[in-house]
Enzyme design. Structure first.
Site, PDB file in Angstrom:
ATOM      1  N   ASP A  94       0.796  -1.233   0.000  1.00  0.00           N
ATOM      2  CA  ASP A  94       0.000   0.000   0.000  1.00  0.00           C
ATOM      3  C   ASP A  94       0.827   1.280   0.000  1.00  0.00           C
ATOM      4  O   ASP A  94       0.317   2.329   0.354  1.00  0.00           O
ATOM      5  CB  ASP A  94      -0.937   0.003   1.212  1.00  0.00           C
ATOM      6  CG  ASP A  94      -0.206   0.310   2.500  1.00  0.00           C
ATOM      7  OD1 ASP A  94       0.968  -0.073   2.623  1.00  0.00           O
ATOM      8  OD2 ASP A  94      -0.805   0.950   3.373  1.00  0.00           O
ATOM      9  N   GLU A  95       2.064   1.213  -0.403  1.00  0.00           N
ATOM     10  CA  GLU A  95       2.904   2.404  -0.334  1.00  0.00           C
ATOM     11  C   GLU A  95       4.017   2.305  -1.366  1.00  0.00           C
ATOM     12  O   GLU A  95       4.585   1.244  -1.570  1.00  0.00           O
ATOM     13  CB  GLU A  95       3.511   2.508   1.069  1.00  0.00           C
ATOM     14  CG  GLU A  95       4.211   3.794   1.353  1.00  0.00           C
ATOM     15  CD  GLU A  95       4.595   3.900   2.835  1.00  0.00           C
ATOM     16  OE1 GLU A  95       5.001   4.976   3.243  1.00  0.00           O
ATOM     17  OE2 GLU A  95       4.476   2.898   3.560  1.00  0.00           O
TER      18      GLU A  95
END
Length: 453
Positions: A94-95
């Site tokens: 998610d990053e």
DNA sequence: TCTGGGGTCCTAGGACCC
DNA sequence: TCTGGGGTCCTAGGACCC
């Protein structure tokens, strides 16, 4: 992505929107992976023991993760980032870092000058956030700056659902008041060392100077922390970094005391590790065994082989040998098996190479004296996992009559299912016998029309 | 009901070699 | 007649990140 795992669950399950959701290990020894913002208000946060989370927020929905679904969403988001630049460096599902200068906006950004172009950066970031929202139904936060360090700090400040730009030249102003802990790489231990000598803020670190920080933290860390404290970071964005190790580990519901049971679990873990190795098409030269004992003391034992291998028997035997040398009296809480010193070829290639060499050299044939006939290979693969409860909270299911839904809970021969879908209304709940043939596990549904292809 | 799982990087000591 | 100085590899542990 904001509260990523929990946000995916809320997007997939209308009844959970606006409510506290906690994703993590549901066993007696589980910890929180992600808490939704509603759950965070109760003090629930990542890495907290699940038991504590339940005490703090008993009315939350407690779900174990659905990594297939998270991976799907992640791929969509990463795809959007790659439209901005080929240089995308994911840090997790998610990053990611994106080097905008290496992409289609690079020339325009360069033309705007080192301190200029904020309007363009704002537009790019807000378009991205809108695209992510449209395509996934989820919110994301963006930080933009002249370095990875400052972009990361900016994105932390932007959360949730925001955007922060740190202009070129304003790095030190932004950093100075922040607590030392805000720097990536400064964790609890480093923070304590720094606090002990009165260094509280990033400005304090900059003032202290590299010499003192190296003295306190060691050569590499001290120098790195000092560089960060003055806002200096020239690390490039690096896509597609090769993994340097592969490992699997398991914490057991109850400590393992029996030696044969421990060896069996080592075998199971070795098999899982090898499966991952095979999937990646790689082999490794160093086998690592990890043991966490009943008192949480943790140790590793490793052995480096003469050549890389991806052979399950070799890795199993090595790990077992290492396990036999560890004192396990009192019980074992966790076991892990890993492989490092990875090589890019798989065992098949190696054998092929070897056969070639032997054919070329001499016809003499030395049998692999690895272990002779040895102990009969146990069937490590088909062992039924302890957590083979068929139904787990959050799981996707389909009922032949009632359609798609998800498991709310199960016990005493019953399983409770809520029938709702990402695009629909809050659904109704029904309870079934756990062995109801009309109920089957199913694949996650796409969160939006966009994901439906 | 205390503390997951999968990683990365760094340090330090000993063996070994030149 | 008393033990240099580097370099690399291996092992173990620890801090940190998501």
């Amino acid at each position: 992505m904001d509260a990523f795992f929990a946000a995916v669950e809320q997007a997939a399950k209308p009844s959970l929107r606006g409510k506290p959701v906690v994703v993590g290990g549901l066993g007696g020894r589980g910890v929180v992976s992600t808490a939704s913002y509603e759950a965070r208000k109760f003090g629930v946060h990542s890495a907290m023991p699940m038991a504590q989370a339940r005490r703090l927020c008993p009315n939350a929905a407690f779900l174990s993760g659905r990594f297939g679904a998270y991976r799907q969403v992640s791929e969509t988001v990463m795809g959007l980032l790659r439209e901005l630049s080929p240089l995308v460096e994911p840090l997790s599902l998610d990053e990611a870092f994106v080097d905008l200068e290496a992409g289609p906006y690079g020339p325009a950004l360069a033309a705007a000058g080192p301190a200029g172009g904020p309007e363009l950066v704002v537009a790019i970031a807000e378009d991205l956030r809108a695209d992510i929202q449209r395509r996934t139904g989820l919110t994301a936060s963006v930080g933009a700056a002249g370095s990875k360090l400052m972009a990361k700090i900016a994105s932390e400040q932007a959360k949730p659902d925001g955007f922060v730009l740190v202009g070129i030249g304003s790095e030190r102003a932004v950093l100075s008041r922040m607590p030392v802990r805000a720097l990536p790489g400064v964790g609890p231990a480093t923070e304590q060392v720094l606090h002990r000598v009165g260094l509280m803020t990033v400005a304090d670190l900059a003032e202290a100077g590299e010499g003192e920080l190296v003295q306190l933290l060691g050569k590499a860390h001290g120098a790195g922390v000092h560089q960060m404290s003055i806002g200096f970071d020239s690390r490039p964005v690096v896509p597609d970094r090769d993994a340097k190790s592969v490992s699997v580990e398991d914490t057991f519901e109850v400590d393992l005391a029996d030696r044969d049971r421990i060896l069996h679990e080592v075998d199971v873990l070795a098999a899982r590790c090898v499966a991952r190795l095979h999937a990646a098409g790689r082999s490794g030269r160093t086998v690592v065994l990890k043991v966490r004992r009943f008192d949480f003391s943790t140790l590793t034992r490793s052995e480096t082989l003469r050549a890389p291998t991806d052979d399950a028997a070799v890795i199993s035997e090595t790990a077992r040998r290492l396990a036999l040398a560890v004192n396990t009296t009192g019980g074992v809480r966790l076991l892990g098996v890993g492989v490092s010193q990875l090589a890019d070829f798989s065992q098949e290639d190696l054998f092929a190479q070897l056969v070639h060499e032997e054919e070329a050299a001499e016809p003499e044939h030395e049998p692999e004296s690895e272990s002779g006939p040895g102990p009969v290979e146990e069937p490590v693969e088909p062992v039924v996992p302890v957590a083979a409860r068929r139904w787990w909270p959050g799981q996707d299911v389909t009922h032949t009559q009632l359609g798609p839904g998800w498991v709310q809970g199960s016990g005493v021969g019953r399983v409770t299912v809520r029938f709702e879908t990402p695009g629909g209304e809050v659904g109704r709940v029904r309870t079934f016998a756990v062995d109801d043939p009309e109920l089957q596990p199913s694949e996650p549904l796409p969160l939006t029309e966009w994901l439906r292809q």
